[in-house]
Design an enzyme around this catalytic site. Structure first.
Site, mmCIF file in Angstrom:
data_model
loop_
_atom_site.group_PDB
_atom_site.id
_atom_site.type_symbol
_atom_site.label_atom_id
_atom_site.label_comp_id
_atom_site.label_asym_id
_atom_site.label_seq_id
_atom_site.Cartn_x
_atom_site.Cartn_y
_atom_site.Cartn_z
ATOM 1 N N ASP A 177 0.806 -1.312 0.057
ATOM 2 C CA ASP A 177 -0.020 -0.114 0.075
ATOM 3 C C ASP A 177 1.012 1.302 0.051
ATOM 4 O O ASP A 177 1.456 1.707 0.870
ATOM 5 C CB ASP A 177 -0.944 -0.105 1.372
ATOM 6 C CG ASP A 177 -2.062 1.261 1.318
ATOM 7 O OD1 ASP A 177 -1.468 2.192 0.620
ATOM 8 O OD2 ASP A 177 -2.866 1.125 1.863
ATOM 9 N N HIS A 182 0.806 8.197 3.841
ATOM 10 C CA HIS A 182 1.235 7.531 5.019
ATOM 11 C C HIS A 182 2.776 7.630 4.803
ATOM 12 O O HIS A 182 3.508 6.913 5.820
ATOM 13 C CB HIS A 182 1.171 5.786 4.830
ATOM 14 C CG HIS A 182 -0.133 5.505 4.634
ATOM 15 N ND1 HIS A 182 -1.077 5.790 5.569
ATOM 16 C CD2 HIS A 182 -1.053 5.063 3.738
ATOM 17 C CE1 HIS A 182 -2.344 5.236 5.129
ATOM 18 N NE2 HIS A 182 -2.263 4.899 3.820
#
Ligand SMILES: C/C=C/C(=O)SCCNC(=O)CCNC(=O)[C@H](O)C(C)(C)COP(=O)(O)OP(=O)(O)OC[C@H]1O[C@@H](n2cnc3c(N)ncnc32)[C@H](O)[C@@H]1OP(=O)(O)O
Length: 271
Positions: A177, A182
């Site tokens: 991911d 992030h």
């Protein structure tokens, strides 16, 4: 704007997202276990001689499915976040191999200012549903869908402390991911957060590991898992997890960072 982005959110319901075969090795499964919080002493999770693959690893391998919906323009990938997750395990994942999966848009809920897209993925080993919370996509006249889960009223049966590491998102993202929110402060800010935040599936898997340990279950014996990402977890946060349930066959849980509820409506079963 492409023809697909112009499409009202409700019209994505039932759209097929295709099929894919994803290969993985023992090394990937071990790195995944370490990235979600397995310890070096968890030999069944981190030592190839004894390896059992964590069932939640399948969710990382299936990340292409929710990503496919974003890529096709259903929502703005800079601001949509993972809202909740369900997983039902059908069979243990092999230590390495090829996972064939098929995905579709199962539901689209209209929350007014936002839409929630549910992406369902099926394989011989699991069925799972991602709920993606997409600001700005609501108001299309659809049904509102499920409401917020309630915290059990009884006192918790167990309280656990789950630490996350400051570099955890940087490590976890290498498993598949790679959303920029992030890792990149500018992308996190565009998503409305002060700094990069942890993948919901990483926080959920780490919490599930801790719950398994507390209830004396093997985490690879996971059967069902569900949870809502109620607020962001930041790498380095310490989660206070509350659990309700007599044994590992049916546990409800929730997690908070300080007073902020971050995981709600959690349910897990091992057996
Ligand atoms: C590609 C990204 C991958 C990731 O891993 S991102 C990291 C993991 N995810 C997160 O960190 C997200 C954390 N959660 C949040 O920040 C917030 O939570 C939300 C921004 C998602 C929503 O907050 P708010 O805008 O304040 O929503 P509301 O006003 O509380 O609720 C509006 C309606 O939406 C439903 N809802 C709220 N949160 C969620 C959720 N997380 N999943 C599914 N549904 C949600 C509610 O119930 C309600 O609907 P009803 O009025 O009908 O009850």
């Amino acid at each position: 704007m492409t023809a697909e982005t112009a499409r009202p959110a409700g019209e994505w319901r039932g759209v097929e997202l295709g099929s894919r075969v994803v290969d993985y090795t023992e090394r990937d499964a071990i790195l995944y276990a370490l990235a979600v919080g397995a310890a070096a002493a968890d030999l069944d999770l981190v030592f190839e001689e004894r390896l059992r693959v964590l069932p939640t690893f399948a969710l990382t391998l299936a990340q292409w499915a929710p990503d496919a919906l974003g890529t096709r323009g259903a929502f703005d990938t800079r601001t949509a976040v993972h809202g909740s997750q369900r997983l039902e395990v059908l069979a243990p994942l092999p230590r390495s191999g090829s996972l064939a999966m098929t995905a579709s848009v199962a539901e689209v809920w209209d929350k007014g200012s936002a839409a929630i897209f549910e992406v369902a993925v099926e394989s011989d080993y699991f069925v799972a549903t991602w709920a993606l919370f997409a600001p700005g996509c609501g108001g299309f006249g659809g049904e509102r869908g499920p409401s917020s889960p309630r915290r059990p009223e009884a006192a918790a049966d167990h309280r656990l402390d789950v630490a996350t590491a400051p570099n955890q998102a940087a490590l976890y993202r290498l498993l598949g991911d790679r959303h920029h929110m992030h890792i990149d402060p500018a992308a996190a800010e565009a998503a409305g957060q002060p700094r990069p935040f942890l993948h919901g599936l990483c926080a959920l898997a780490g919490t599930t590991l801790a719950v398994a340990r507390r209830y004396g279950a093997h985490p690879a014996d996971l059967r069902r898992l569900e949870g809502r990402f109620a607020a962001p977890v930041f790498p380095g946060d310490r989660l206070s997890v509350e659990c309700w349930g007599a044994d590992a066959s049916a546990v409800a849980f929730g997690a908070a960072v300080a007073e902020r509820a971050v995981l709600t409506g959690g349910t897990v079963s091992f057996g």
